[in-house]
Enzyme design. Structure first.
Site, PDB file in Angstrom:
ATOM      1  N   ARG A  94       0.839  -1.196   0.000  1.00  0.00           N
ATOM      2  CA  ARG A  94       0.000   0.000   0.000  1.00  0.00           C
ATOM      3  C   ARG A  94       0.880   1.255   0.000  1.00  0.00           C
ATOM      4  O   ARG A  94       2.063   1.194   0.347  1.00  0.00           O
ATOM      5  CB  ARG A  94      -0.930   0.003   1.200  1.00  0.00           C
ATOM      6  CG  ARG A  94      -0.218  -0.239   2.514  1.00  0.00           C
ATOM      7  CD  ARG A  94      -1.194  -0.302   3.696  1.00  0.00           C
ATOM      8  NE  ARG A  94      -1.533  -1.671   4.034  1.00  0.00           N
ATOM      9  CZ  ARG A  94      -2.111  -2.038   5.186  1.00  0.00           C
ATOM     10  NH1 ARG A  94      -2.438  -1.115   6.093  1.00  0.00           N
ATOM     11  NH2 ARG A  94      -2.389  -3.289   5.448  1.00  0.00           N
ATOM     12  N   ASP A 101       0.495   5.417   1.401  1.00  0.00           N
ATOM     13  CA  ASP A 101      -0.345   6.264   2.248  1.00  0.00           C
ATOM     14  C   ASP A 101      -0.974   7.423   1.474  1.00  0.00           C
ATOM     15  O   ASP A 101      -0.576   7.714   0.346  1.00  0.00           O
ATOM     16  CB  ASP A 101       0.505   6.857   3.376  1.00  0.00           C
ATOM     17  CG  ASP A 101       0.554   5.928   4.575  1.00  0.00           C
ATOM     18  OD1 ASP A 101      -0.289   5.021   4.644  1.00  0.00           O
ATOM     19  OD2 ASP A 101       1.442   6.114   5.432  1.00  0.00           O
ATOM     20  N   ARG A 145      10.015   7.711   4.974  1.00  0.00           N
ATOM     21  CA  ARG A 145       9.746   9.070   5.456  1.00  0.00           C
ATOM     22  C   ARG A 145      10.483   9.370   6.762  1.00  0.00           C
ATOM     23  O   ARG A 145      10.943  10.492   6.974  1.00  0.00           O
ATOM     24  CB  ARG A 145       8.235   9.276   5.606  1.00  0.00           C
ATOM     25  CG  ARG A 145       7.538   9.318   4.244  1.00  0.00           C
ATOM     26  CD  ARG A 145       6.034   9.129   4.341  1.00  0.00           C
ATOM     27  NE  ARG A 145       5.423  10.151   5.176  1.00  0.00           N
ATOM     28  CZ  ARG A 145       4.128  10.190   5.458  1.00  0.00           C
ATOM     29  NH1 ARG A 145       3.303   9.270   4.941  1.00  0.00           N
ATOM     30  NH2 ARG A 145       3.637  11.151   6.210  1.00  0.00           N
TER      31      ARG A 145
END
Lengths: 247, 247
Positions: free
Chosen positions: B51, B53, B198
């Site tokens: 996935r 975000d 991140r």
């Protein structure tokens, strides 16, 4: 009271155009809101070099307003940018004389129009260019451009919705360049009518595809009839690039 | 029945992430809607490499699904793109064997992260890079990167919200380059934990600003504690760039 001139950039995809309209998010309304805050509730009217339509971008829109605030000139940009939404950015602020007017003193304006010829859509650029995945005849486009440059009655290249009566404008320069499937048109003129750049681009693309001959531009101009020119190219490819004033 | 693998690109700013969620606009939901239409109401489940975000982009996300349709393989891309919204684009469609799995067969993944160091905000790029207008010490960043490359327990660089238990991953390569105030980080690894890229970027930027020493990376890794690493950099700078499989 001092008069300030600002160069601003904005992403047209975030607004219903530049000019204030009831119940719409517009660039002018956002700027006037910020100025009202800075002036403790006092309304400050902003004047721009001209409006831009919904989805049309600005790299160098020019505005002016009058203010009684004693903020040093080099702090204005930071103050405005800290309050403005992220879709609007102030590039430069300068003090101008009280007879400067962002609209009436315009000498020339430069618009650019970006067309992507790439076969595949680029999802990241969908708001920032017109996707037109066709082979174009650049020689034909260049020839058609020659007929547009100069002083003409541009009625055929102006939306019928306009209220402007004098349709004579001078185009000093039209350039186009290609780089990596991205075509950029550059227009410099003393003024542009409503949708004029977009109708010129739409017509030039039809010439590029061979649907029209370059010489047709001459008769289209002569006929002074909007229905004779090509389609209006979409707003998302258009950028108000720079506004020039007399020194 | 045949299994198809698609490479897709999407603009993360238009979606609440990749994965289906009730009452949210997600990439998976849009693709499954289109496949349902093409299969006359039949549900077709789509499997992705992983996935992404909300606000995170994909240049080369990889998905697979099974279909009984007899569309020639070279027509699939056109068919899908004609039905998908403009924020998703199919780049490539290929037939794969029935034991191919977009997630379980992943060999390596490449992510990129874009940081703009420009003093001025670029209104057109606000969804596509992280605006971080500070001077950075590139030598310190390069040194910190050396400590991240390799096989480590990345618990400290993983959101505490994860349900994954095995936090050991191998990073094969981290590169970074600067061009015109745009910094691009490139990460290649055998897998990445939740928010891992991140958090690595957030930490490397703190090293670049001098708030942390490069060697701290070693102790951060050892402590296996999310609170020891830096801030999570925003999603809008992150791109799932490419997914590699065994041939």
């Amino acid at each position: 009271m001092q008069r300030l001139n600002c160069i601003i950039s904005y992403d047209g995809s975030a607004f219903s155009g530049y000019q204030i309209q009831p119940n719409q998010r517009t660039v002018q309304a956002e700027i006037e809101n910020v100025l009202k805050k800075m002036h403790k509730g006092l309304d400050v009217k902003v004047f721009a070099s001209g409006r831009t339509d919904a989805s049309v971008h600005a790299v160098g829109q020019s505005i002016h307003f009058d203010t009684p605030l004693n903020i040093p000139i080099n702090k204005w940009k930071i103050a405005l940018n800290s309050l403005l939404p992220e879709e609007i950015s102030v590039i430069q602020v300068q003090r101008v004389s009280s007879d400067f007017h962002a609209r009436f003193n315009v000498k020339t304006k430069e618009y650019r129009y970006k067309v992507s010829l790439s076969k595949d859509r680029d999802v990241f650029m969908r708001h920032y260019h017109f996707h037109y995945p066709y082979q174009l005849d650049y020689i034909a486009i260049k020839e058609a451009i020659k007929y547009l440059v100069g002083t003409h009655d541009f009625t055929s290249f102006c939306s019928a919705k306009t209220e402007v009566e004098d349709k004579i404008r001078t185009i000093y320069e039209i350039e186009f360049s290609e780089n990596d499937d991205l075509l950029t048109f550059r227009f410099i003129g003393n003024g542009f009518l409503y949708n004029m750049v977009r109708i010129m681009v739409g017509t030039l693309l039809e010439v590029g595809q061979g649907y029209r001959k370059p010489e047709e531009i001459v008769t289209i101009l002569e006929q002074q009839d909007r229905t004779k020119a090509g389609k209006t190219a979409p707003g998302n490819g258009l950028y108000l690039w720079k506004v020039h004033y007399d020194n």
